[in-house]
Design an enzyme around this catalytic site. Sequence first.
Site, PDB file in Angstrom:
ATOM      1  N   LYS A   8      43.783  37.151  48.996  1.00  0.00           N
ATOM      2  CA  LYS A   8      42.700  36.236  48.385  1.00  0.00           C
ATOM      3  C   LYS A   8      42.984  35.786  46.863  1.00  0.00           C
ATOM      4  O   LYS A   8      43.800  36.646  46.583  1.00  0.00           O
ATOM      5  CB  LYS A   8      41.249  36.718  48.473  1.00  0.00           C
ATOM      6  CG  LYS A   8      40.899  37.976  47.635  1.00  0.00           C
ATOM      7  CD  LYS A   8      40.841  38.030  46.200  1.00  0.00           C
ATOM      8  CE  LYS A   8      40.819  39.307  45.452  1.00  0.00           C
ATOM      9  NZ  LYS A   8      40.625  39.309  43.780  1.00  0.00           N
ATOM     10  N   MET A  89      50.445  45.328  45.440  1.00  0.00           N
ATOM     11  CA  MET A  89      49.304  46.199  44.972  1.00  0.00           C
ATOM     12  C   MET A  89      48.937  46.016  43.608  1.00  0.00           C
ATOM     13  O   MET A  89      49.787  45.913  42.985  1.00  0.00           O
ATOM     14  CB  MET A  89      49.587  47.566  45.531  1.00  0.00           C
ATOM     15  CG  MET A  89      50.040  47.839  46.775  1.00  0.00           C
ATOM     16  SD  MET A  89      50.050  49.405  47.886  1.00  0.00           S
ATOM     17  CE  MET A  89      51.033  50.127  46.727  1.00  0.00           C
ATOM     18  N   GLY A  92      45.404  42.048  42.027  1.00  0.00           N
ATOM     19  CA  GLY A  92      44.195  41.096  42.241  1.00  0.00           C
ATOM     20  C   GLY A  92      44.172  40.222  43.290  1.00  0.00           C
ATOM     21  O   GLY A  92      43.580  39.106  43.196  1.00  0.00           O
ATOM     22  N   ASP A 128      35.415  43.964  47.799  1.00  0.00           N
ATOM     23  CA  ASP A 128      36.027  43.006  48.438  1.00  0.00           C
ATOM     24  C   ASP A 128      36.175  42.900  49.730  1.00  0.00           C
ATOM     25  O   ASP A 128      36.422  41.646  50.332  1.00  0.00           O
ATOM     26  CB  ASP A 128      37.497  42.571  47.707  1.00  0.00           C
ATOM     27  CG  ASP A 128      37.656  41.836  46.562  1.00  0.00           C
ATOM     28  OD1 ASP A 128      36.296  41.513  45.990  1.00  0.00           O
ATOM     29  OD2 ASP A 128      38.443  42.004  45.678  1.00  0.00           O
TER      30      ASP A 128
HETATM   31  C1  LIG Z   1      37.855  42.219  40.587  1.00  0.00           C
HETATM   32  C2  LIG Z   1      37.833  41.933  42.033  1.00  0.00           C
HETATM   33  C3  LIG Z   1      37.316  40.442  42.301  1.00  0.00           C
HETATM   34  O1  LIG Z   1      37.654  39.909  43.373  1.00  0.00           O
HETATM   35  O2  LIG Z   1      38.781  42.128  42.920  1.00  0.00           O
HETATM   36  P1  LIG Z   1      40.346  42.491  42.550  1.00  0.00           P
HETATM   37  O3  LIG Z   1      41.002  41.359  41.578  1.00  0.00           O
HETATM   38  O4  LIG Z   1      40.590  43.950  41.611  1.00  0.00           O
HETATM   39  O5  LIG Z   1      41.156  42.401  43.720  1.00  0.00           O
HETATM   40  C4  LIG Z   1      36.543  42.581  42.841  1.00  0.00           C
HETATM   41  O6  LIG Z   1      35.418  42.172  41.930  1.00  0.00           O
HETATM   42  C5  LIG Z   1      36.805  44.135  42.828  1.00  0.00           C
HETATM   43  O7  LIG Z   1      36.820  44.552  44.105  1.00  0.00           O
HETATM   44  P2  LIG Z   1      37.707  45.959  44.849  1.00  0.00           P
HETATM   45  O8  LIG Z   1      39.202  45.906  44.171  1.00  0.00           O
HETATM   46  O9  LIG Z   1      37.414  45.805  46.187  1.00  0.00           O
HETATM   47  O10 LIG Z   1      36.978  47.010  43.889  1.00  0.00           O
HETATM   48  P3  LIG Z   1      36.367  48.450  44.330  1.00  0.00           P
HETATM   49  O11 LIG Z   1      37.690  49.215  45.106  1.00  0.00           O
HETATM   50  O12 LIG Z   1      34.970  48.518  44.991  1.00  0.00           O
HETATM   51  O13 LIG Z   1      36.197  49.101  42.938  1.00  0.00           O
HETATM   52  C6  LIG Z   1      37.410  49.544  42.120  1.00  0.00           C
HETATM   53  C7  LIG Z   1      36.482  49.808  40.826  1.00  0.00           C
HETATM   54  O14 LIG Z   1      36.329  48.526  40.131  1.00  0.00           O
HETATM   55  C8  LIG Z   1      34.847  48.644  39.567  1.00  0.00           C
HETATM   56  N1  LIG Z   1      34.309  47.510  40.085  1.00  0.00           N
HETATM   57  C9  LIG Z   1      34.386  47.099  41.149  1.00  0.00           C
HETATM   58  C10 LIG Z   1      33.595  45.959  41.604  1.00  0.00           C
HETATM   59  C11 LIG Z   1      32.592  45.613  41.009  1.00  0.00           C
HETATM   60  N2  LIG Z   1      31.671  44.636  41.306  1.00  0.00           N
HETATM   61  N3  LIG Z   1      32.239  46.021  39.756  1.00  0.00           N
HETATM   62  C12 LIG Z   1      33.001  47.163  39.130  1.00  0.00           C
HETATM   63  O15 LIG Z   1      32.838  47.672  38.221  1.00  0.00           O
HETATM   64  C13 LIG Z   1      34.449  49.896  39.554  1.00  0.00           C
HETATM   65  O16 LIG Z   1      34.619  50.688  38.443  1.00  0.00           O
HETATM   66  C14 LIG Z   1      34.975  50.456  40.620  1.00  0.00           C
HETATM   67  O17 LIG Z   1      35.379  51.917  40.880  1.00  0.00           O
HETATM   68  N1  LIG Z   2      45.776  49.520  52.302  1.00  0.00           N
HETATM   69  C1  LIG Z   2      46.152  49.540  51.294  1.00  0.00           C
HETATM   70  N2  LIG Z   2      47.147  48.650  50.702  1.00  0.00           N
HETATM   71  C2  LIG Z   2      47.207  48.704  49.566  1.00  0.00           C
HETATM   72  N3  LIG Z   2      46.657  49.282  48.629  1.00  0.00           N
HETATM   73  C3  LIG Z   2      45.818  50.299  48.970  1.00  0.00           C
HETATM   74  C4  LIG Z   2      45.500  50.525  50.290  1.00  0.00           C
HETATM   75  N4  LIG Z   2      44.611  51.462  50.489  1.00  0.00           N
HETATM   76  C5  LIG Z   2      44.460  51.987  49.208  1.00  0.00           C
HETATM   77  N5  LIG Z   2      45.111  51.202  48.295  1.00  0.00           N
HETATM   78  C6  LIG Z   2      45.148  51.790  47.106  1.00  0.00           C
HETATM   79  O1  LIG Z   2      44.303  50.572  46.099  1.00  0.00           O
HETATM   80  C7  LIG Z   2      45.052  50.150  44.948  1.00  0.00           C
HETATM   81  C8  LIG Z   2      44.518  48.648  44.765  1.00  0.00           C
HETATM   82  O2  LIG Z   2      45.229  47.924  45.857  1.00  0.00           O
HETATM   83  P1  LIG Z   2      44.933  46.466  46.194  1.00  0.00           P
HETATM   84  O3  LIG Z   2      43.636  46.491  46.781  1.00  0.00           O
HETATM   85  O4  LIG Z   2      46.246  45.848  46.815  1.00  0.00           O
HETATM   86  O5  LIG Z   2      44.962  45.711  44.636  1.00  0.00           O
HETATM   87  P2  LIG Z   2      43.782  44.836  43.962  1.00  0.00           P
HETATM   88  O6  LIG Z   2      42.367  45.745  43.874  1.00  0.00           O
HETATM   89  O7  LIG Z   2      44.256  44.670  42.938  1.00  0.00           O
HETATM   90  O8  LIG Z   2      43.252  43.725  44.834  1.00  0.00           O
HETATM   91  C9  LIG Z   2      46.653  50.350  45.256  1.00  0.00           C
HETATM   92  O9  LIG Z   2      47.196  50.884  44.126  1.00  0.00           O
HETATM   93  C10 LIG Z   2      46.595  51.400  46.089  1.00  0.00           C
HETATM   94  O10 LIG Z   2      46.525  52.846  45.551  1.00  0.00           O
END
Ligand SMILES: C[C@@](CO)(OP(=O)(O)O)[C@H](O)COP(=O)(O)OP(=O)(O)OC[C@H]1O[C@@H](n2ccc(N)nc2=O)[C@H](O)[C@@H]1O
Ligand SMILES: Nc1ncnc2c1ncn2[C@@H]1O[C@H](COP(=O)(O)OP(=O)(O)O)[C@@H](O)[C@H]1O
Length: 282
Positions: A8, A89, A92, A128
């Site tokens: 995404k 990985m 974002g 997410d």
């Molecule tokens: C920022 C976003 C935007 O789409 O995604 P990414 O860009 O990282 O993929 C999301 O909010 C991320 O979602 P996701 O990557 O699933 O986060 P999670 O594994 O649930 O959480 C990882 C950590 O991010 C923080 N977290 C996450 C989601 C949220 N709404 N508030 C937070 O503060 C928390 O510290 C949590 O321990």
């Molecule tokens: N199935 C998976 N694919 C990728 N990363 C994973 C998975 N399961 C756990 N992880 C852990 O989650 C972290 C965040 O990965 P990812 O979801 O790809 O990134 P982002 O949160 O930036 O979108 C990775 O660095 C890895 O340690």
Amino acid sequence: MKIFSCAKINLYLDVVGRDTDGYHFIESLFQEVSLADEIEVNPSESDFISFDGMLVEGDTTVHKALRLFRESFGTKSGYTIHVKKRIPMGAGLGGGSSNAAAVLSALAVLEGVEKASLFPLASRIGSDVPFFLWGGMAWVSGKGEKITPLSCRLEDVYFLIVYPGIHVSTAWAYSLINDYRPHTHPQNILDSLGGSLDFLRKIVYNKFQPFVFAAREDLARWKAILDRESGAEFSFMSGSGSSLVYVYSSAERRDADRKCFSYQRDIQVFSADPVYRPSEKG
Ligand SMILES: C[C@@](CO)(OP(=O)(O)O)[C@H](O)COP(=O)(O)OP(=O)(O)OC[C@H]1O[C@@H](n2ccc(N)nc2=O)[C@H](O)[C@@H]1O
Ligand SMILES: Nc1ncnc2c1ncn2[C@@H]1O[C@H](COP(=O)(O)OP(=O)(O)O)[C@@H](O)[C@H]1O
């Protein structure tokens, strides 16, 4: 059963508050894109989960999805799950979350479980994950669990995703944010919703970008270098970083930049198109 697990990008991403549990409230326009991992899910005598293409260790989102599914619904057999990783990985791009949603969805088909019953499990794996049960374009709010699927389709919009080899931890990126003033009222975006590049140009926003760039000058530098070389209409960081998204009005220009960027060492470049799923009753 073979499935694609798409990435995404966040076309609009605001962080508007922090809950008492430390998680943050977001307002975001998500778009599923064609950059994808490939997953094989097959019944077997016992469970075996493997990854190739990248090193993914420990209790991964795939392990969590299988475990939670079994705790909630039971399974008739063990499962062999193999994930071919292509989505970078810590980029974002939601790769881990997408894998979890894809595995939950595959297990639901194989075990005859209603898709609607997967939603409570999804948010327990990651913020997410619920989005990826829908895919397409969606408005996402709350901490990621409130999804409004949108029927809007981007037309003649082409993306190039650049991963600059920098791993950004989502928790770290959230910890940088120190003001929660909304960028705009979500209704302003939803009212002007459209599929054109001009709509995107108007609404593209990422709250994290200035915070992450201030803390990671190397990433800001990459964007400055690539922006100078690129023929894109505009560019932005996806999610909590570090991927950069370049947006084009033609596939030819996108492909020209892809060639040009691929001479840079240390970065990975992917063409990506918006993905929409056939409508289904969930
Ligand atoms: C920022 C976003 C935007 O789409 O995604 P990414 O860009 O990282 O993929 C999301 O909010 C991320 O979602 P996701 O990557 O699933 O986060 P999670 O594994 O649930 O959480 C990882 C950590 O991010 C923080 N977290 C996450 C989601 C949220 N709404 N508030 C937070 O503060 C928390 O510290 C949590 O321990
Ligand atoms: N199935 C998976 N694919 C990728 N990363 C994973 C998975 N399961 C756990 N992880 C852990 O989650 C972290 C965040 O990965 P990812 O979801 O790809 O990134 P982002 O949160 O930036 O979108 C990775 O660095 C890895 O340690």
